[in-house]
Design an enzyme around this catalytic site. Structure first.
Site, PDB file in Angstrom:
ATOM      1  N   CYS A  18       0.936  -1.104  -0.032  1.00 32.03           N
ATOM      2  CA  CYS A  18       0.032  -0.124   0.060  1.00 32.03           C
ATOM      3  C   CYS A  18       0.799   1.344  -0.046  1.00 32.03           C
ATOM      4  O   CYS A  18       2.012   1.127  -0.549  1.00 32.03           O
ATOM      5  CB  CYS A  18      -1.012   0.129   1.034  1.00 32.03           C
ATOM      6  SG  CYS A  18      -0.069   0.197   2.704  1.00 32.03           S
ATOM      7  N   ASN A  21       2.104   1.396   4.593  1.00 32.55           N
ATOM      8  CA  ASN A  21       2.442   0.246   5.316  1.00 32.55           C
ATOM      9  C   ASN A  21       2.145   0.331   6.752  1.00 32.55           C
ATOM     10  O   ASN A  21       2.916  -0.584   7.504  1.00 32.55           O
ATOM     11  CB  ASN A  21       3.917  -0.374   5.032  1.00 32.55           C
ATOM     12  CG  ASN A  21       3.914  -1.818   5.288  1.00 32.55           C
ATOM     13  OD1 ASN A  21       5.228  -2.120   5.870  1.00 32.55           O
ATOM     14  ND2 ASN A  21       3.255  -2.694   5.268  1.00 32.55           N
ATOM     15  N   CYS A  23      -1.267   0.598   7.389  1.00 25.71           N
ATOM     16  CA  CYS A  23      -2.913   0.350   7.627  1.00 25.71           C
ATOM     17  C   CYS A  23      -3.372  -0.878   6.730  1.00 25.71           C
ATOM     18  O   CYS A  23      -3.361  -2.097   7.089  1.00 25.71           O
ATOM     19  CB  CYS A  23      -4.089   1.596   7.204  1.00 25.71           C
ATOM     20  SG  CYS A  23      -3.807   3.086   8.283  1.00 25.71           S
ATOM     21  N   ARG A  24      -3.537  -0.811   5.494  1.00 27.22           N
ATOM     22  CA  ARG A  24      -4.232  -1.739   4.528  1.00 27.22           C
ATOM     23  C   ARG A  24      -3.303  -3.100   4.389  1.00 27.22           C
ATOM     24  O   ARG A  24      -3.888  -3.944   4.453  1.00 27.22           O
ATOM     25  CB  ARG A  24      -4.462  -1.180   3.179  1.00 27.22           C
ATOM     26  CG  ARG A  24      -5.738  -0.138   3.311  1.00 27.22           C
ATOM     27  CD  ARG A  24      -5.736   0.378   2.031  1.00 27.22           C
ATOM     28  NE  ARG A  24      -4.740   1.463   1.833  1.00 27.22           N
ATOM     29  CZ  ARG A  24      -4.448   2.288   0.721  1.00 27.22           C
ATOM     30  NH1 ARG A  24      -5.307   2.186  -0.195  1.00 27.22           N
ATOM     31  NH2 ARG A  24      -3.488   3.166   0.674  1.00 27.22           N
ATOM     32  N   SER A  25      -2.054  -2.768   3.753  1.00 32.05           N
ATOM     33  CA  SER A  25      -1.210  -4.012   3.688  1.00 32.05           C
ATOM     34  C   SER A  25      -0.675  -4.726   4.804  1.00 32.05           C
ATOM     35  O   SER A  25      -0.391  -5.709   4.789  1.00 32.05           O
ATOM     36  CB  SER A  25      -0.151  -3.676   2.783  1.00 32.05           C
ATOM     37  OG  SER A  25       0.789  -2.573   3.286  1.00 32.05           O
ATOM     38  N   ASP A 136      -8.576   3.510   1.169  1.00 32.87           N
ATOM     39  CA  ASP A 136      -7.425   3.876   2.162  1.00 32.87           C
ATOM     40  C   ASP A 136      -8.114   4.513   3.652  1.00 32.87           C
ATOM     41  O   ASP A 136      -9.096   5.611   3.495  1.00 32.87           O
ATOM     42  CB  ASP A 136      -6.646   5.120   1.829  1.00 32.87           C
ATOM     43  CG  ASP A 136      -5.484   5.325   2.644  1.00 32.87           C
ATOM     44  OD1 ASP A 136      -5.532   4.838   3.817  1.00 32.87           O
ATOM     45  OD2 ASP A 136      -4.503   6.209   2.286  1.00 32.87           O
TER      46      ASP A 136
HETATM   47  P1  4NP Z   1      -1.921   2.693   4.118  1.00 30.03           P
HETATM   48  O1  4NP Z   1      -2.528   4.083   4.794  1.00 30.03           O
HETATM   49  O2  4NP Z   1      -1.294   3.163   2.931  1.00 30.03           O
HETATM   50  O3  4NP Z   1      -3.058   1.800   4.208  1.00 30.03           O
HETATM   51  O4  4NP Z   1      -0.898   2.151   5.175  1.00 30.03           O
HETATM   52  C1  4NP Z   1      -1.831   5.283   4.909  1.00 30.03           C
HETATM   53  C2  4NP Z   1      -0.958   5.573   5.931  1.00 30.03           C
HETATM   54  C3  4NP Z   1      -0.330   6.752   6.012  1.00 30.03           C
HETATM   55  C4  4NP Z   1      -0.531   7.704   4.937  1.00 30.03           C
HETATM   56  C5  4NP Z   1      -1.040   7.552   3.972  1.00 30.03           C
HETATM   57  C6  4NP Z   1      -1.979   6.450   3.862  1.00 30.03           C
HETATM   58  N1  4NP Z   1       0.482   8.753   5.173  1.00 30.03           N
HETATM   59  O5  4NP Z   1       0.213   9.846   4.231  1.00 30.03           O
HETATM   60  O6  4NP Z   1       1.172   8.987   5.827  1.00 30.03           O
END
Ligand code: 4NP
Length: 167
Positions: A18, A21, A23-25, A136
């Site tokens: 993702c 790294n 939340c989703r992945s 997201d």
């Molecule tokens: P992820 O979510 O891609 O599912 O881990 C996010 C976590 C942090 C950020 C963006 C998306 N960020 O911009 O910090």
């Protein structure tokens, strides 16, 4: 149904990817590892995860993602964020959570990407239609994490069925 890339060796290596790294992945990583272990395939299928961004390297999972997994009896404590780089070209299957991740991965891999290697994770969701993404949940509320966890779990269950055909 597009075939999975054939195994290049053992274990078959799957990367969940993702943006951050956190939340989703990581949710896909923890849930898929648990399913693989439950099927007694931990030595034949390796699950890892990373993000294309570098903001959270070394950090544990987002506390809301971890709380959601803990409520489902998964262990969310071991995750530490890693960055997706061209070194991840050695994975057999690279699953992007959304279209933007897919595009970032392909940019990073360039000519190292192999046919069929980089795909959308929800290609394996029995309830999805072509091109669907894992949304997201980072900027939203707790309900987004519940929704993502349910989506990820059913997708991982179907992915495991598909993986057993190639390992
Ligand atoms: P992820 O979510 O891609 O599912 O881990 C996010 C976590 C942090 C950020 C963006 C998306 N960020 O911009 O910090």
């Amino acid at each position: 149904m597009n075939p999975l890339p054939p195994a290049t060796g053992e274990p078959y290596r799957v990367a969940m990817v993702c943006l951050g790294n956190i939340c989703r992945s990581p949710m896909a990583d923890v849930i898929m590892r648990d399913l693989v272990a439950g099927a007694d395939l931990a030595e034949r299928i390796e699950i890892t995860s990373s993000g294309t961004g570098d903001w959270h390297l070394g950090h544990p999972m987002d506390s809301r993602a971890a709380a959601q997994l803990t409520s489902m009896s998964y262990d969310a404590t071991q995750h530490r964020a890693q960055q997706f780089t061209v070194a991840w070209a050695d994975r057999d299957l690279i699953l992007a959570m959304d279209q933007s991740n897919l595009s970032n991965i392909n940019t990073i891999l360039g000519d190292q990407a192999k046919p069929g290697q980089v795909r959308l994770f929800r290609e394996f969701d029995p309830l999805a239609t072509s091109g669907d993404e894992v949304p997201d949940p980072y900027y939203g509320g707790d309900e987004g994490f519940t929704h993502v966890a349910e989506m990820v779990r059913r997708t991982c269950q179907n992915l495991l069925v598909r993986l057993t055909e190639v390992v």
